[in-house]
Design an enzyme around this catalytic site. Structure first.
Site: not given
Ligand code: BEZ
Ligand code: FE
Length: 282
Positions: A157, A191, A212, A215, A217
């Protein structure tokens, strides 16, 4: 009260809540103390383990700063965030399902015009994301705001990466009279959550991967409606069934497909919001 023992210590601690003013705080603290003591009895915690736990929580706090929230990450990887989410958004009312906020949301992303490219032409597979924001009855919601954020192809990010502008791959879009929104970006990629802190250490100790699935957000807000915190996940991602934070829901998985006659991918999704009154009346 003196000479408290393994058998009566818990009741003695709970009894000290007698003068707690707030009934809710009293019941939450009573339950917390009872569960915490039961856990310690259950595992017969050693003094070394107790000290390790204190050191772990201290290190978790030290890892936090304005742009890094290790406690949210801890809650996420232990499934606590998704349990709180599930209890607070029981759904079934036509609204889009919610999922974790995560630790990388920042306020103050710029308000951008429809169709704007939040990647600013940066690396990645160009994609168009569009759809509408609707009531549970399918009526358009005008002036809904979609606050969007995602990682760059390097998995970071903007707030994790000094080579990105603070608001790279972030923006706020407002729906028109038909409830429509659209923006351009890059196809999200999977990522790892940060593993350079105490949460990474326990993930490793549990033999778990830190990934993860890809996605985007969203926080979607509109006057008179419940705030919706959610993601759109990329169909076909290899981590959809093993998300490190347990956040995937089938209804949030979308295809990023080639757009006919264009050199970009497109993803389409309609968001549903819950009227604020409906939830508070329930
Ligand atoms: C996220 O940005 O998607 C995320 C990162 C770490 C833990 C939970 C969500
Ligand atoms: Fe994320």
């Amino acid at each position: 009260m003196r000479n408290l023992s393994e058998t009566n210590l818990t009741d003695a601690v709970v009894a000290r809540l007698a003068r707690t003013e707030s009934p809710r705080f009293k019941s939450v603290m009573t339950s917390l103390i009872r569960h915490l003591h039961a856990f310690i009895r259950d595992v017969e915690l050693s003094e070394t383990e107790w000290a390790a736990a204190i050191n772990f929580l201290t290190a978790t706090g030290h890892k936090c700063d304005a742009d890094r929230q290790e406690f949210i990450l801890l809650s996420d990887v232990l499934g606590v965030s998704m349990l709180v989410d599930a209890i607070n958004h029981r759904g079934g009312d036509g609204a889009t399902e919610s999922t974790v906020l995560g630790p990388f949301y920042i306020e103050g992303a710029p308000d951008l015009p429809m169709g704007f490219d939040i990647s600013h032409g940066g690396p990645g597979e160009p994609s168009e994301v569009s759809g509408r924001v609707l009531t549970p009855e399918g009526k358009p919601i005008k002036d809904a705001v979609l606050d969007v954020w995602q990682t760059a192809p390097n998995g970071f990010y903007s707030t994790q990466d000094p080579n990105q502008d603070r608001f790279n791959l972030r923006g706020r879009f407002r729906t028109d009279a038909t409830g429509a929104y659209s923006f351009r970006t890059i196809k999200p990629t999977s990522y790892p959550v940060p593993t350079d802190g105490p949460v990474g250490t326990i993930l490793n100790a549990m033999g778990r991967h830190p990934m993860r699935p890809a996605h985007l957000h969203f926080i979607v807000t509109a006057p008179g409606y419940e705030r919706l915190t959610t993601h759109l996940f990329v169909e076909g991602d290899p981590y959809l069934d093993s998300d490190v934070v347990f956040g995937v829901k089938n209804s949030l998985v979308v295809g990023f497909k080639p757009k006919a006659g264009a050199r970009t991918l497109e993803a389409k999704y309609d968001f549903g919001l819950t009227p604020a009154t409906r939830k508070s009346a329930a």
